[in-house]
Write a protein that holds these residues in place. Structure first.
Motif, PDB file in Angstrom:
ATOM      1  N   LEU A   1       0.634  -1.532  -0.245  1.00 38.00           N
ATOM      2  CA  LEU A   1      -0.231  -0.011   0.373  1.00 38.00           C
ATOM      3  C   LEU A   1       0.467   1.628  -0.035  1.00 38.00           C
ATOM      4  O   LEU A   1       0.403   2.209  -0.371  1.00 38.00           O
TER       5      LEU A   1
ATOM      6  N   LYS B   1       3.621   4.317   1.493  1.00 37.96           N
ATOM      7  CA  LYS B   1       3.747   5.459   2.073  1.00 37.96           C
ATOM      8  C   LYS B   1       3.565   6.205   2.147  1.00 37.96           C
ATOM      9  O   LYS B   1       2.875   6.743   0.803  1.00 37.96           O
ATOM     10  N   GLU B   2       2.789   7.283   2.635  1.00 34.38           N
ATOM     11  CA  GLU B   2       2.336   8.602   2.349  1.00 34.38           C
ATOM     12  C   GLU B   2       3.096   9.846   3.056  1.00 34.38           C
ATOM     13  O   GLU B   2       3.346   9.359   4.801  1.00 34.38           O
ATOM     14  N   GLU B   3       3.035  11.443   3.306  1.00 39.66           N
ATOM     15  CA  GLU B   3       3.537  12.179   4.400  1.00 39.66           C
ATOM     16  C   GLU B   3       2.962  12.140   5.554  1.00 39.66           C
ATOM     17  O   GLU B   3       1.332  12.522   5.518  1.00 39.66           O
ATOM     18  N   LYS B   4       2.516  12.086   6.250  1.00 36.35           N
ATOM     19  CA  LYS B   4       2.418  12.488   7.177  1.00 36.35           C
ATOM     20  C   LYS B   4       2.919  13.740   8.904  1.00 36.35           C
ATOM     21  O   LYS B   4       4.193  13.292   8.466  1.00 36.35           O
TER      22      LYS B   4
ATOM     23  N   LYS C   1       7.832  11.082   5.120  1.00 33.74           N
ATOM     24  CA  LYS C   1       7.421   9.881   4.901  1.00 33.74           C
ATOM     25  C   LYS C   1       6.723   8.625   5.265  1.00 33.74           C
ATOM     26  O   LYS C   1       7.876   8.402   6.214  1.00 33.74           O
ATOM     27  N   ASP C   2       5.944   7.518   5.775  1.00 30.82           N
ATOM     28  CA  ASP C   2       5.489   7.109   6.816  1.00 30.82           C
ATOM     29  C   ASP C   2       4.045   6.098   6.469  1.00 30.82           C
ATOM     30  O   ASP C   2       3.917   6.491   5.347  1.00 30.82           O
ATOM     31  N   PHE C   3       4.417   4.968   6.328  1.00 29.81           N
ATOM     32  CA  PHE C   3       3.304   3.946   6.094  1.00 29.81           C
ATOM     33  C   PHE C   3       1.730   4.199   5.914  1.00 29.81           C
ATOM     34  O   PHE C   3       1.609   4.863   7.049  1.00 29.81           O
ATOM     35  N   ILE C   4       1.151   3.896   5.026  1.00 31.93           N
ATOM     36  CA  ILE C   4      -0.597   4.587   5.094  1.00 31.93           C
ATOM     37  C   ILE C   4      -0.791   3.714   6.251  1.00 31.93           C
ATOM     38  O   ILE C   4      -1.506   4.314   7.453  1.00 31.93           O
ATOM     39  N   PHE C   5      -0.535   2.032   6.138  1.00 31.67           N
ATOM     40  CA  PHE C   5      -1.089   1.585   7.666  1.00 31.67           C
ATOM     41  C   PHE C   5      -0.781   1.326   8.688  1.00 31.67           C
ATOM     42  O   PHE C   5       0.695   0.743   7.921  1.00 31.67           O
ATOM     43  N   ASP C   6      -0.647   1.443   9.695  1.00 37.15           N
ATOM     44  CA  ASP C   6       0.518   0.451  10.487  1.00 37.15           C
ATOM     45  C   ASP C   6       0.040  -1.107  11.519  1.00 37.15           C
ATOM     46  O   ASP C   6      -1.389  -1.092  11.214  1.00 37.15           O
TER      47      ASP C   6
ATOM     48  N   GLN D   1      -9.583   1.408   1.034  1.00 39.09           N
ATOM     49  CA  GLN D   1     -10.741   1.585   2.756  1.00 39.09           C
ATOM     50  C   GLN D   1     -10.837   0.497   3.165  1.00 39.09           C
ATOM     51  O   GLN D   1     -11.283  -0.709   2.864  1.00 39.09           O
TER      52      GLN D   1
END
Length: 568
Positions: free
Chosen positions: A479, A481-484, A524-529, A556
């Motif tokens: 899935l 990564k995204e900016e958090k 940058k971090d994974f969208i889900f953990d 989703q």
């Protein structure tokens, strides 16, 4: 071109709005006398300061035009933003719901957190479906059962008719399928293969297949029992023995092969010798064709010069490997009756007939009760079904849609499944496979690369709650990564005079001050953990990675409806 249109649009409307404003204030601007009543002494600005009034009118006109340009530019940008947002929202809705307007049937999946319905069109299902989740997460009741019901309903009541193969590992799936067929008055289309049934099926009755192809299927099934314990030499040798045993059996048994005959030929030298004597007699009486004589020569040479020439220990090991497949069929009379029938007593019409006539085949065999037998029959049915589907492509024949549904897929997975799934879309085959985790597939295949290829060919994925670290790691990497934003807070205290209080055993400060600093950074971090998959997915909910056949929908969380609750 877009910038030029925007520029012309702004100039055009700015000019006309400016003219409109100037016309509105024309009585003031064109007046000969303008008295300002707001000063201590009222005076006529037009006559008292004529040059000032003249310049004021010019500058006002210019200011009016410039202000209109700024205002209309802002309004243009604002309405463009609203319009694009509307299109994006509409596009997202279309991905989730407007698929229903397609001419192809769609499968209802569930609802989003915003109560929007999500569907998958048939084109998306042709890219295969993988369902993973730990026990009790709702895989079967909220996804497999509803999908099965909808697909069967389409096949019964629409032009999109399909053939089905459903493997029932728990022994209760067939009841649900039977109920759906009964409700639609289609029980005649249902073939239930079980030890208590009347359908007889011989997995080896494939006269159109070469002996080595049948033997290779048996070798793949043998790998289901002990993929790590058996060396390649023994498996290859067992495959060679099975090839020649099938060849020999076809010669003396009117091109008909059963597990019972193979077992007798390999395990009993006396039985083997009796069949050799029979074929020799036919040879002496010129009852064998030239091709049959050549086949007989190959078989005789192999058994006499290779197999029976081996030492007793090597023969025993090879016989032990082969008996793991053949023993379940000869150790019980019901098993022998159903799966080793005489040629004239076979009632299963074959998968070619099943595909062309859109029939439904369900294997009712509890894995805990019939461990080895259930694995062999299920794997062989799967391989037989897959081979018949791909044969349509090689023959350039009419493509008949099909559907393969399997719960606890890790029990029946074989190495050639990845190759089949890569070609199944062209053959219009829907494959819905449920397993507990990626680790269970890896443990069954024992090949990390092959497991990744298999997962890659299962495009649609529904991830239910799981604790398996390997599964979670693979999902979050897929899935991306995204900016958090990361918020950092710190509080510090400074004091100029600090004294120690011996009575209270503490410090006391004077003229102290507190300071607090707050900083926000993006990374940058994974969208889900892992916490999301192990704690935040409730029963009957999943994270859905869905394809509509052309593109991937936004990943989703979905809330599914179990089969025992009617969908509103």
């Amino acid at each position: 071109m877009t910038k030029l249109i925007k520029f012309i649009f702004i100039l055009y409307f700015s000019f006309y709005f400016s003219i409109f404003i100037l016309i509105f204030f024309l009585p003031v601007l064109d007046a000969d006398s303008v008295i300002l009543p707001f000063s201590l002494n009222n005076f006529d600005i037009a006559t008292t300061f004529p040059m000032f009034w003249y310049n004021f009118k010019i500058y006002y006109s210019i200011f009016c035009f410039i202000s209109m340009i700024i205002l209309i530019n802002y309004l243009f940008s604002f309405f463009t933003f609203l319009f694009n947002s509307f299109l994006l929202h509409k596009k997202t809705d279309n991905k989730n719901e407007a698929i229903v307007n397609s001419n192809d049937p769609c499968i209802y999946v569930g609802k989003t957190s915003a109560s929007e319905s999500v569907y998958i069109p048939i084109l998306g299902l042709y890219q295969n479906v993988l369902v993973t989740g730990s026990i009790g997460s709702g895989k079967t009741s909220s996804l497999l059962y509803p999908f099965t019901k909808q697909l069967l309903s389409f096949s019964f009541n629409s032009t999109h008719k399909s053939a089905f193969l459903i493997l029932d590992v728990k022994g209760n799936y067939y009841r649900y399928v039977k109920k759906i067929c009964f409700e639609n008055s289609r029980l005649s289309d249902l073939f239930i293969i079980s030890l208590n049934g009347s359908i007889t099926y011989n997995p080896l009755d494939k006269p159109n297949l070469k002996p080595h192809i049948l033997a290779n299927r048996l070798k793949n099934i043998l790998l289901l029992f002990s993929p790590k314990q058996t060396e390649a030499f023994w498996l290859d040798k067992a495959e060679q023995i099975l090839t020649e045993a099938i060849r020999l059996c076809r010669l003396y048994n009117d091109n008909y092969v059963t597990f019972l005959e193979i077992h007798k030929i390999i395990m009993s030298k006396d039985y083997y010798q009796s069949k050799i004597d029979l074929l020799k007699e036919q040879f002496y009486n010129d009852f064998l064709s030239p091709d049959e004589i050549s086949e007989f020569s190959f078989c005789l040479s192999f058994f006499e010069e290779e197999f029976f020439a081996l030492d007793d220990r090597t023969q025993s090991i090879l016989k032990s490997e082969i008996s793991r497949i053949t023993n379940p069929f000869i150790s019980d009379s019901d098993t022998c009756r159903i799966f080793c029938p005489d040629k004239e007593n076979i009632s299963f019409p074959g998968f070619s007939y099943i595909l062309k006539n859109h029939k439904i085949v369900v294997l009712d065999m509890n894995l805990s009760e019939y461990s080895s037998l259930a694995k062999i029959i299920a794997a062989y049915l799967k391989l037989d079904f897959q081979a018949e589907i791909l044969t349509q492509l090689s023959k350039n024949d009419t493509i008949y849609p099909s559907c393969f549904i399997c719960d606890e897929y890790q029990e029946y997975v074989t190495s050639n499944d990845a190759s089949f799934l890569a070609q199944s879309r062209e053959a219009k085959s829907i494959n819905i496979l449920a397993t507990q985790s990626y680790s269970s597939l890896l443990g069954a295949i024992s090949d990390a690369t092959l497991t990744k290829v298999l997962l890659q060919n299962l495009v649609n994925k529904f991830w239910f709650r799981t604790d398996d670290n390997f599964t979670i790691d693979e999902i979050i990497k897929q899935l991306g990564k995204e900016e958090k934003s990361v918020l950092t807070k710190s509080i510090s205290e400074n004091a100029q005079k600090t004294n120690y209080n011996f009575m209270f055993n503490s410090f006391s400060s004077k003229d102290s001050n507190l300071s607090e600093s707050i900083s926000t950074a993006y990374q940058k971090d994974f969208i889900f953990d892992s916490n999301f998959f192990s704690c935040q997915l409730e029963t009957f909910s999943c994270l859905a990675f869905i394809s509509n056949g052309c593109s991937i929908l936004p990943t989703q969380k979905l809330f599914l409806t179990p089969y025992f609750k009617e969908r509103k």
